[in-house]
Motif scaffolding. Sequence first.
Motif, PDB file in Angstrom:
ATOM      1  N   GLY A  48     -41.441   2.798  37.922  1.00  0.00           N
ATOM      2  CA  GLY A  48     -40.709   3.276  39.088  1.00  0.00           C
ATOM      3  C   GLY A  48     -39.596   4.224  38.689  1.00  0.00           C
ATOM      4  O   GLY A  48     -39.370   4.508  37.517  1.00  0.00           O
ATOM      5  N   ASP A  49     -38.887   4.710  39.692  1.00  0.00           N
ATOM      6  CA  ASP A  49     -37.827   5.678  39.494  1.00  0.00           C
ATOM      7  C   ASP A  49     -36.518   4.963  39.195  1.00  0.00           C
ATOM      8  O   ASP A  49     -36.144   4.027  39.900  1.00  0.00           O
ATOM      9  CB  ASP A  49     -37.685   6.541  40.756  1.00  0.00           C
ATOM     10  CG  ASP A  49     -36.753   7.713  40.559  1.00  0.00           C
ATOM     11  OD1 ASP A  49     -36.652   8.209  39.420  1.00  0.00           O
ATOM     12  OD2 ASP A  49     -36.129   8.135  41.550  1.00  0.00           O
ATOM     13  N   VAL A  50     -35.834   5.380  38.160  1.00  0.00           N
ATOM     14  CA  VAL A  50     -34.518   4.823  37.834  1.00  0.00           C
ATOM     15  C   VAL A  50     -33.486   5.794  38.381  1.00  0.00           C
ATOM     16  O   VAL A  50     -33.292   6.877  37.847  1.00  0.00           O
ATOM     17  CB  VAL A  50     -34.343   4.648  36.308  1.00  0.00           C
ATOM     18  CG1 VAL A  50     -32.967   4.115  35.989  1.00  0.00           C
ATOM     19  CG2 VAL A  50     -35.409   3.710  35.769  1.00  0.00           C
ATOM     20  N   ALA A  51     -32.849   5.401  39.475  1.00  0.00           N
ATOM     21  CA  ALA A  51     -31.866   6.252  40.137  1.00  0.00           C
ATOM     22  C   ALA A  51     -30.660   5.407  40.521  1.00  0.00           C
ATOM     23  O   ALA A  51     -30.721   4.176  40.509  1.00  0.00           O
ATOM     24  CB  ALA A  51     -32.492   6.887  41.381  1.00  0.00           C
ATOM     25  N   VAL A  52     -29.572   6.077  40.863  1.00  0.00           N
ATOM     26  CA  VAL A  52     -28.371   5.372  41.298  1.00  0.00           C
ATOM     27  C   VAL A  52     -28.733   4.459  42.467  1.00  0.00           C
ATOM     28  O   VAL A  52     -29.402   4.869  43.409  1.00  0.00           O
ATOM     29  CB  VAL A  52     -27.273   6.374  41.706  1.00  0.00           C
ATOM     30  CG1 VAL A  52     -26.081   5.658  42.325  1.00  0.00           C
ATOM     31  CG2 VAL A  52     -26.835   7.183  40.493  1.00  0.00           C
ATOM     32  N   GLY A  53     -28.333   3.206  42.360  1.00  0.00           N
ATOM     33  CA  GLY A  53     -28.616   2.214  43.394  1.00  0.00           C
ATOM     34  C   GLY A  53     -29.815   1.340  43.105  1.00  0.00           C
ATOM     35  O   GLY A  53     -29.964   0.274  43.694  1.00  0.00           O
ATOM     36  N   THR A  54     -30.676   1.764  42.182  1.00  0.00           N
ATOM     37  CA  THR A  54     -31.845   0.954  41.823  1.00  0.00           C
ATOM     38  C   THR A  54     -31.381  -0.338  41.172  1.00  0.00           C
ATOM     39  O   THR A  54     -30.562  -0.321  40.258  1.00  0.00           O
ATOM     40  CB  THR A  54     -32.753   1.707  40.830  1.00  0.00           C
ATOM     41  OG1 THR A  54     -33.188   2.933  41.415  1.00  0.00           O
ATOM     42  CG2 THR A  54     -33.958   0.873  40.436  1.00  0.00           C
ATOM     43  N   ARG A  88     -26.675  -5.743  38.958  1.00  0.00           N
ATOM     44  CA  ARG A  88     -27.802  -5.141  38.227  1.00  0.00           C
ATOM     45  C   ARG A  88     -28.179  -3.774  38.790  1.00  0.00           C
ATOM     46  O   ARG A  88     -29.237  -3.239  38.495  1.00  0.00           O
ATOM     47  CB  ARG A  88     -28.998  -6.071  38.168  1.00  0.00           C
ATOM     48  CG  ARG A  88     -28.682  -7.459  37.595  1.00  0.00           C
ATOM     49  CD  ARG A  88     -29.888  -8.329  37.417  1.00  0.00           C
ATOM     50  NE  ARG A  88     -30.792  -7.832  36.402  1.00  0.00           N
ATOM     51  CZ  ARG A  88     -30.639  -8.001  35.091  1.00  0.00           C
ATOM     52  NH1 ARG A  88     -29.612  -8.652  34.638  1.00  0.00           N
ATOM     53  NH2 ARG A  88     -31.531  -7.530  34.237  1.00  0.00           N
ATOM     54  N   ALA A  89     -27.333  -3.208  39.617  1.00  0.00           N
ATOM     55  CA  ALA A  89     -27.616  -1.901  40.226  1.00  0.00           C
ATOM     56  C   ALA A  89     -27.189  -0.773  39.299  1.00  0.00           C
ATOM     57  O   ALA A  89     -26.145  -0.848  38.640  1.00  0.00           O
ATOM     58  CB  ALA A  89     -26.884  -1.766  41.562  1.00  0.00           C
ATOM     59  N   VAL A  90     -27.986   0.276  39.264  1.00  0.00           N
ATOM     60  CA  VAL A  90     -27.685   1.453  38.451  1.00  0.00           C
ATOM     61  C   VAL A  90     -26.477   2.180  39.058  1.00  0.00           C
ATOM     62  O   VAL A  90     -26.459   2.463  40.256  1.00  0.00           O
ATOM     63  CB  VAL A  90     -28.900   2.407  38.369  1.00  0.00           C
ATOM     64  CG1 VAL A  90     -28.538   3.711  37.661  1.00  0.00           C
ATOM     65  CG2 VAL A  90     -30.069   1.718  37.669  1.00  0.00           C
ATOM     66  N   ILE A  91     -25.476   2.460  38.224  1.00  0.00           N
ATOM     67  CA  ILE A  91     -24.287   3.201  38.648  1.00  0.00           C
ATOM     68  C   ILE A  91     -24.455   4.673  38.357  1.00  0.00           C
ATOM     69  O   ILE A  91     -24.100   5.519  39.165  1.00  0.00           O
ATOM     70  CB  ILE A  91     -23.030   2.673  37.916  1.00  0.00           C
ATOM     71  CG1 ILE A  91     -22.797   1.209  38.239  1.00  0.00           C
ATOM     72  CG2 ILE A  91     -21.815   3.519  38.226  1.00  0.00           C
ATOM     73  CD1 ILE A  91     -21.713   0.570  37.381  1.00  0.00           C
TER      74      ILE A  91
END
Length: 95
Positions: A48-54, A88-91
């Motif tokens: 999947g896509d690793v983006a801010v909020g993932t 665990r959310a991407v910043i």
Amino acid sequence: MKILVISGAFLLLSLGGAAVAQTTTVVVPGEVKTYVEKQDTPSVTFEGDVAVGTALPDTVEIHTIPDQPDYGYVVVNKKRVLVNPKTRAVIEVIK
């Protein structure tokens, strides 16, 4: 009375629109990014896509940053990623 009701409705709609339009920007200290860029950490594969909020799954180990309890990091799909260790959310995706 009609003017009061219409004014109240307008106020609610105005505030609701403002709340939707707001975005949260996290300003990450430079020393956090520098620390993460210097680490020799193996990359993990993430479908999947690793983006801010993932939100990253529990199977992905989040590494700690000394003296920075609000930040963690992971190297995912060969990209260095800053993560909120509590959610665990991407910043931020560094590179």
